[in-house]
Design an enzyme around this catalytic site. Structure first.
Site, short mmCIF file in Angstrom:
data_model
loop_
_atom_site.label_atom_id
_atom_site.label_comp_id
_atom_site.label_asym_id
_atom_site.label_seq_id
_atom_site.Cartn_x
_atom_site.Cartn_y
_atom_site.Cartn_z
N GLU A 1 -27.28 40.30 -29.52
CA GLU A 1 -27.58 39.05 -28.81
C GLU A 1 -27.82 39.33 -27.33
OE1 GLU A 1 -28.54 36.19 -28.77
OE2 GLU A 1 -27.34 34.72 -29.82
N ASP B 1 -22.64 32.68 -24.73
CA ASP B 1 -22.33 31.70 -23.70
C ASP B 1 -21.24 30.77 -24.25
OD1 ASP B 1 -22.67 30.16 -21.36
OD2 ASP B 1 -24.31 29.02 -22.20
P1 IMP Z 1 -24.51 29.98 -26.95
O1 IMP Z 1 -24.15 28.92 -25.93
O2 IMP Z 1 -23.49 31.09 -26.96
O3 IMP Z 1 -24.71 29.37 -28.31
O4 IMP Z 1 -25.88 30.61 -26.45
C1 IMP Z 1 -27.09 30.36 -27.11
C2 IMP Z 1 -28.27 30.91 -26.39
O5 IMP Z 1 -28.46 30.19 -25.17
C3 IMP Z 1 -28.24 32.38 -25.96
O6 IMP Z 1 -28.56 33.27 -27.00
C4 IMP Z 1 -29.31 32.37 -24.88
O7 IMP Z 1 -30.59 32.52 -25.45
C5 IMP Z 1 -29.16 31.00 -24.25
N1 IMP Z 1 -28.38 31.11 -22.98
C6 IMP Z 1 -27.08 30.91 -22.78
N2 IMP Z 1 -26.73 31.13 -21.49
C7 IMP Z 1 -27.88 31.48 -20.84
C8 IMP Z 1 -28.20 31.86 -19.47
O8 IMP Z 1 -27.36 31.94 -18.56
N3 IMP Z 1 -29.51 32.15 -19.23
C9 IMP Z 1 -30.49 32.10 -20.19
N4 IMP Z 1 -30.22 31.77 -21.46
C10 IMP Z 1 -28.93 31.47 -21.79
#
Ligand code: IMP
Length: 178
Positions: free
Chosen positions: A102, A106
């Site tokens: 990944e 986040d």
């Molecule tokens: P999750 O919040 O862990 O489900 O993250 C899902 C997706 O959101 C990640 O795989 C990224 O593609 C995108 N993402 C999360 N945080 C960032 C950031 O700081 N910059 C750019 N994309 C992000």
């Protein structure tokens, strides 16, 4: 320090090309050691992980399989909430040593919804390797077995990560200026 503009926002240099490549090489060494004698199946998640996956996998001088996938999120039933499914996952995971790649973990929401579907196929092992990890942003905890950098809860772009479609091709990682 040279700021860059992406859409309406300004970003400052945060993790350099050199720091990224050094850390990616280290990570590859650790993974290689952990999977010695095995043939792991890497599943990089598009679009964000394309650069990280490419650089990491070039360092894996051992037999590996690679299957890029894309995740699609849609609204399921009330009880299941949002459902995340994989597009392009054509490998049988039964008995395999699987490593998800990944760009960033986040909130953990995406992976926590997707992992049960992978586990359903009964892989021998399932690990997560993320270039970036934001521990303070986690809402749905997922086990991040390997990560490149633990970073604060601030938006970043570059090296695969985008802001509204732009910035993925930047060679280094930039942080939002607030
Ligand atoms: P999750 O919040 O862990 O489900 O993250 C899902 C997706 O959101 C990640 O795989 C990224 O593609 C995108 N993402 C999360 N945080 C960032 C950031 O700081 N910059 C750019 N994309 C992000």
């Amino acid at each position: 320090m040279s700021l860059i503009q992406v859409h309406d926002k300004w970003f400052q240099p945060y993790i350099s090309q050199h720091e990224i490549s050094t850390r990616v090489r280290d990570l590859a060494g650790i993974i290689k050691n952990d999977y010695s004698g095995k043939i792991p199946l890497f599943i990089p998640i598009l679009n964000g992980s394309f650069m990280f996956a490419s650089d990491l996998l070039k360092e894996m001088d051992m037999p590996v399989e690679i299957c890029f996938i894309k995740l699609a999120s849609y609204k399921g039933t009330v009880s299941s909430g949002r459902v995340v499914t994989a597009i392009g996952l054509d490998n049988d995971l039964f008995g395999r040593d699987v490593i998800i790649l990944e760009d960033i973990v986040d909130t953990g929401k995406t992976l926590s919804r997707f992992l049960p579907q992978l586990l359903h196929q009964q892989p021998a092992s399932l690990k997560i390797c993320a270039l970036l990890y934001k521990p303070d942003a986690v809402v749905n905890p997922v086990p991040v077995d390997y990560f490149g950098f633990s970073i604060p809860n601030k938006f970043v772009v570059g090296y695969g990560l985008d802001y509204d479609g732009l910035g993925r091709n930047l060679k280094e990682i930039y942080q939002l200026v607030e």
